[in-house]
Enzyme design. Sequence first.
Site, short mmCIF file in Angstrom:
data_model
loop_
_atom_site.label_atom_id
_atom_site.label_comp_id
_atom_site.label_asym_id
_atom_site.label_seq_id
_atom_site.Cartn_x
_atom_site.Cartn_y
_atom_site.Cartn_z
CG PHE A 25 -1.99 -1.04 1.17
CD1 PHE A 25 -1.70 -2.37 1.45
CD2 PHE A 25 -3.28 -0.70 0.79
CE1 PHE A 25 -2.68 -3.36 1.36
CE2 PHE A 25 -4.28 -1.69 0.71
CZ PHE A 25 -3.97 -3.01 0.99
CB CYS A 31 -8.02 13.95 1.36
SG CYS A 31 -9.56 13.31 0.67
CB CYS A 35 -15.31 11.90 5.25
SG CYS A 35 -15.20 11.87 3.44
CB CYS A 38 -11.85 10.98 7.48
SG CYS A 38 -10.24 10.54 6.78
CG ASP A 39 -10.50 5.37 9.86
OD1 ASP A 39 -10.30 5.64 8.66
OD2 ASP A 39 -10.83 4.23 10.24
CB THR A 40 -7.28 8.09 6.31
OG1 THR A 40 -8.11 6.94 6.10
CG2 THR A 40 -5.96 7.90 5.59
CD GLU A 95 -7.95 1.19 -1.64
OE1 GLU A 95 -8.37 0.04 -1.44
OE2 GLU A 95 -7.40 1.88 -0.75
CG HIS A 192 -8.81 -3.82 6.57
ND1 HIS A 192 -9.85 -3.94 5.68
CD2 HIS A 192 -8.83 -2.54 7.00
CE1 HIS A 192 -10.46 -2.78 5.57
NE2 HIS A 192 -9.87 -1.92 6.36
S1 SF4 Z 1 -12.49 9.30 4.14
FE1 SF4 Z 1 -10.74 10.68 4.57
S2 SF4 Z 1 -9.25 10.20 2.95
FE2 SF4 Z 1 -11.21 9.35 2.28
S3 SF4 Z 1 -12.18 10.95 1.02
FE3 SF4 Z 1 -12.91 11.27 3.11
S4 SF4 Z 1 -11.50 12.76 4.03
FE4 SF4 Z 1 -10.51 11.91 2.17
#
Ligand code: SF4
Length: 198
Positions: A25, A31, A35, A38-40, A95, A192
Amino acid sequence: MKYPLVEIFSSLQGEGRNAGRPCVFVRFAWCNLACAWCDTDVAERFSLDLDALVAELETHKERSVVLTGGEPTLVAGMPELVARLKEHGWWIAVETNATRSREDAPWLDFVDYVACSPKAEAPAEVRLESADEVRVVASSEDVVDFCRSIHSRIAARDYYVSVCDRDGEMDFATAKSVLSRLPGWSLNVQLHKLIGIR
Ligand code: SF4
């Protein structure tokens, strides 16, 4: 030019049709959406030029790579990266959050697999016309109308609903209810999370 990166790691693809496939990955930074669930972490942690990025990938045993984010279609230099990885025999998946069209990112036509996750919170931003698979997070019951709209706007082989994960709480009930009203859609199992890997 250097690629803005968050992390590079080996794991199994956890989502969609390719769940269980061993992959490297590459998480690109930044981004264009925000969101609520969002957990990223999309903040840039390091950067590599093309040669260094490909060399780093070649240290991994897998020969499948997932270009993810953040939002990889915002990253400069992707045509060069995809061309180089194809020269080296990589299977390439991307993705994307579906906010960029194939006209915006024509290099999408040269990868092996496009998975998109359009966001119900930003319906006006969806621009992608086609993908191999579509995944929509069941963030509320109201997502059904969005899914129907996405089905007519993005041509794909598979359409999935993903369980919404709010701070580690998996909302299976909403996903099940949403799916019951969407013939032809399936649950995105998110392997996962079930087996506790990245
Ligand atoms: S979940 Fe996080 S990384 Fe994915 S589109 Fe939404 S803000 Fe961007």
